[in-house]
Structures are given as C-alpha cells and as structure tokens.
Design a protein around this motif. Structure first.
Motif, short mmCIF file in Angstrom:
data_model
loop_
_atom_site.label_atom_id
_atom_site.label_comp_id
_atom_site.label_asym_id
_atom_site.label_seq_id
_atom_site.Cartn_x
_atom_site.Cartn_y
_atom_site.Cartn_z
N ASP A 1 33.84 23.96 57.35
CA ASP A 1 33.70 23.10 56.18
C ASP A 1 34.96 22.26 56.02
O ASP A 1 36.08 22.80 56.03
CB ASP A 1 33.48 23.93 54.90
N LEU A 2 34.77 20.95 55.88
CA LEU A 2 35.87 20.03 55.64
C LEU A 2 35.67 19.39 54.28
O LEU A 2 34.58 18.91 53.97
CB LEU A 2 35.91 18.93 56.72
N ALA A 3 36.72 19.39 53.49
CA ALA A 3 36.63 18.81 52.15
C ALA A 3 37.96 18.15 51.81
O ALA A 3 39.03 18.70 52.11
CB ALA A 3 36.30 19.88 51.11
N PRO A 4 37.91 16.98 51.19
CA PRO A 4 39.17 16.33 50.78
C PRO A 4 39.79 17.05 49.59
O PRO A 4 39.11 17.45 48.66
CB PRO A 4 38.73 14.91 50.41
N ASN A 5 41.12 17.20 49.64
CA ASN A 5 41.82 17.76 48.49
C ASN A 5 41.84 16.74 47.36
O ASN A 5 41.96 15.54 47.60
CB ASN A 5 43.25 18.13 48.88
N PRO A 6 41.70 17.21 46.13
CA PRO A 6 41.67 16.25 45.01
C PRO A 6 42.93 15.40 44.92
O PRO A 6 42.87 14.24 44.52
CB PRO A 6 41.52 17.16 43.78
N TYR A 7 44.08 15.97 45.31
CA TYR A 7 45.34 15.24 45.18
C TYR A 7 45.81 14.67 46.52
O TYR A 7 46.96 14.26 46.66
CB TYR A 7 46.43 16.16 44.61
N GLY A 8 44.93 14.65 47.49
CA GLY A 8 45.28 14.10 48.80
C GLY A 8 45.34 15.17 49.86
O GLY A 8 45.67 16.32 49.60
N GLY A 9 45.01 14.77 51.06
CA GLY A 9 45.01 15.73 52.15
C GLY A 9 43.63 16.29 52.41
O GLY A 9 42.62 15.84 51.85
N LEU A 10 43.58 17.29 53.26
CA LEU A 10 42.31 17.85 53.72
C LEU A 10 42.34 19.37 53.61
O LEU A 10 43.39 19.99 53.87
CB LEU A 10 42.05 17.44 55.18
N LEU A 11 41.22 19.96 53.22
CA LEU A 11 41.08 21.40 53.16
C LEU A 11 40.01 21.82 54.17
O LEU A 11 38.86 21.38 54.07
CB LEU A 11 40.69 21.87 51.76
#
Length: 373
Positions: A354-364
């Motif tokens: 699972d790839l998801a954008p971090n709310p404050y920038g970056g990737l999780l």
C-alpha cells in the motif's frame, strides 16, 4: 497428436434422447405383456349349446372372443408403428433440443478460436439465467480480461525495457564514435563516461532479472525476521542518509514471515533507498517500523518531502514510471524499477503493498506479509 474424428456431442445427445424414448416405449410394451396379455388364454371356447325347454340342446349363438393370438396379431403391428414414431420424433426433437442446449457452448468455442487468433478483447457476455454454461462463460470472460491485461502489461514492459536499454547503448556508441573521429581527445574522461553508462546498463539488466525472478516466485522459502532485515538495510544505507543529512530511524519488534531472505532484503533496501533519495534536500527523516499483528507481519516506511497527489502515487509501482516530483539528476537516479521490484517481491510472497501520500508531504509505504506457517 491427431485423433480420429468421432461423433459430435450434439449427435450423441440426439441418440441418447432417442434411445431413452425407445427404452421407455419398450418398457411400456413389456408392462402391457406382463400385466395384461399373459393372462389372456391362448384358445377361448366360444360357448356350448344351451339346453332347450324340452331337454334338447339349442345351438349356442356364435360369438367372437379374441384369444392371445388375435390380440398379438392386432397389437404388435401398431406397437411397432408407435415405436417407429417414437424413434423419429426422438431423433428430430433430440437434435433440435441438443442444438438449443449446446448453443452457449458453441459461442464459447467460437470465442476460444477468436482468442487463439490473438483477439483477446473479444468477450462472450452470455445472457440469461445463471447456469453451468453461464458460469463457464463468465469465467472465460474473466480469464480473457486478465490475460489481455497481462499481455498488455508485458508488451508495455518489453517496450519500456527496450527503450531503457537502448539509451545507454546509444550513448556508448556515440562516445566511441567521437573517440574514433578524435583520437587525441582525453581518454580518461571517455573511460569514465563509458564506465558510468555501462554501469547503468548493468544495473538495469540486474533489475530486470530480479523483477523476472520475483514474478516467477521460484525461490526457496525460509523464516525471515523483517526487523533484522530492516536493520541490515538501514545500516547499509546509513552513509547515504548522513551525506544527505537525513535522519534514519528504525523501530519496532520482530515480524517474521516465510520467504527468500535475499529478495526481502532487496525489497526493504529499495524502499529505504527511495525514502532517502526522494526526500527533502536536508533535514528530512525516514522512519522504518516493523511489527506483527496476529498472522500478519507489517513493515512501514515513511519519509518527508513534497506533497504527492494520489494520482501520481498510484503509478509508482508501474515499471519505468518516474513521477515528475521524483526525478533525480544526481548519482542515485534509478532505472525506474525500484517500486516495481518491491511490488513483484511482495506479490510473490503473498503479501500486499500500500502506497499513500503523507498529509504533510512524503510517502508512506505499508507492506503486509503473511506470517510463517
């Protein structure tokens, strides 16, 4: 190996229908014989003279009482005619009924021939209520859809791989042409540039081989602790993180799974390297966390950086896809297969990515793998 042609299924069903009809008619005749004709005497006495009032006997009236022979003589020809009609209508009706019943199978066969000719976009889309033929048709359509998607993906991958491999080869040829035309040019610079180009071609070839290995899933399985793998990958990439002034934090507990230690190490290494490279210019962070939830082992890797639109994140696992925010021009520019390799390894181990954008920038990035049996 070719086989001799046999009877068609439609003809077999027709003969079966007609045969069952004849069998039913024969059983009916046997029933008539067993329960009726066998009790009719073979010869029946028409009657004796009746006594007259004066004691003499009057001739009895002539009466026709059929015996068994008469009944058989009248019944058998008609029974044979009825059986003949049963056979005729059984063949005619069986042929029509078998054709109607096998019509969906004919459509499936035609679709198979069309697909064998290369037209994978063709679909049967059988109408009507759900029965065995409808389930077969839906399963065949689903298979064609997956096959078409897989073939299109392979064609796109082959085209991209050819393009990526052609680039360093073309550069090498151009450099050699320049060196041949200008022998006095500096050899040191030429050798260095050729080394860089060839190294990129080697990295790309190794990545393609690794991706192919992950897709096949042919590897020896053993129990692997993702926490130890994460620590090994972080220790290897710590100098890179320090040069970029990125804080690398590894936490969590044991998270065991079953698979290839080499492939899982490459998976974690690719993820951590991507998190370091695609980060803030300085002062960024990369967090690596492992934990176990029941029968599932989790690996989470997050980083800081620019805000990423979800539409862009969804393309990261496709081969040779580099979002504009992720393109690098330094020595760590990738070949566009990092996350594609990760996705392939995770899929080969029966897990999810699972790839998801971090709310404050970056990737999780979250990897879920099944625990060891």
């Amino acid at each position: 190996m070719d086989r001799e042609p046999g009877l068609s299924v439609r003809l077999k069903l027709t003969l079966s229908y007609a045969g069952f009809g004849m069998l039913a008619g024969g059983l009916l005749l046997v029933t008539v014989w067993v329960f009726l004709l066998r009790y009719v005497p073979e010869v029946i006495d028409a009657g004796s003279p009746a006594p007259a009032p004066d004691g003499s006997r009057l001739p009895a009236p002539v009466m026709f009482v059929p015996d068994r022979f008469d009944l058989l003589h009248a019944f058998v020809p008609r029974a044979v005619a009825v059986l003949g009609l049963l056979l005729f209508f059984g063949l005619l009706g069986g042929w029509a009924l078998a054709g109607r019943m096998l019509a969906p199978l004919t459509r499936i066969t035609d679709a198979t021939r069309v697909a064998a000719g290369g037209a994978l976009s063709h679909r049967i889309r059988l109408e009507g209520r759900r029965d065995e033929f409808r389930e077969l048709s839906d399963a065949f359509d689903s298979m064609l859809e997956q096959l078409e998607s897989h073939v299109a993906e392979q064609q796109r991958f082959a085209a991209n791989a050819s393009h990526e491999l052609r680039t360093p080869l073309a550069i090498s040829r151009a450099l050699l042409d320049v060196a041949r035309r200008e022998p006095a040019a500096g050899r040191g610079d030429l050798i260095e540039r050729l080394h860089t180009v060839n190294q990129r071609a080697i990295d790309l070839t190794e990545a393609l081989l690794l991706l192919s290995r992950g897709d096949r899933g042919t590897f020896t399985r053993e129990v692997v602790d993702l926490s130890l793998v994460a620590e090994e990958a972080a220790e290897t990439l710590l100098p890179l993180a320090e040069r970029r002034r990125i804080t690398l934090d590894v936490s969590g507990g044991a998270a065991r799974t079953s698979g290839s230690a080499e492939l899982l190490l490459r998976m974690v290494t690719n993820l951590v390297q991507n998190a370091i490279v695609h980060n803030l210019p300085a002062g960024g962070t990369v967090t690596v966390h492992t934990e176990a939830h029941g029968d599932t082992s989790l690996l989470r890797i997050g980083n800081t950086g620019r805000r990423l639109p979800p539409a862009l994140v969804s393309t990261f696992t496709e081969p040779f896809q580099r979002g504009m925010e992720r393109v690098r021009t330094d020595e760590h520019v990738g070949v566009g297969l990092g996350l594609a390799i990760v996705h392939s390894i995770v899929r080969a181990h029966g897990g999810t990515l699972d790839l998801a954008p971090n709310p404050y920038g970056g990737l999780l990035v979250t990897v879920r793998l099944p625990g060891p049996p």
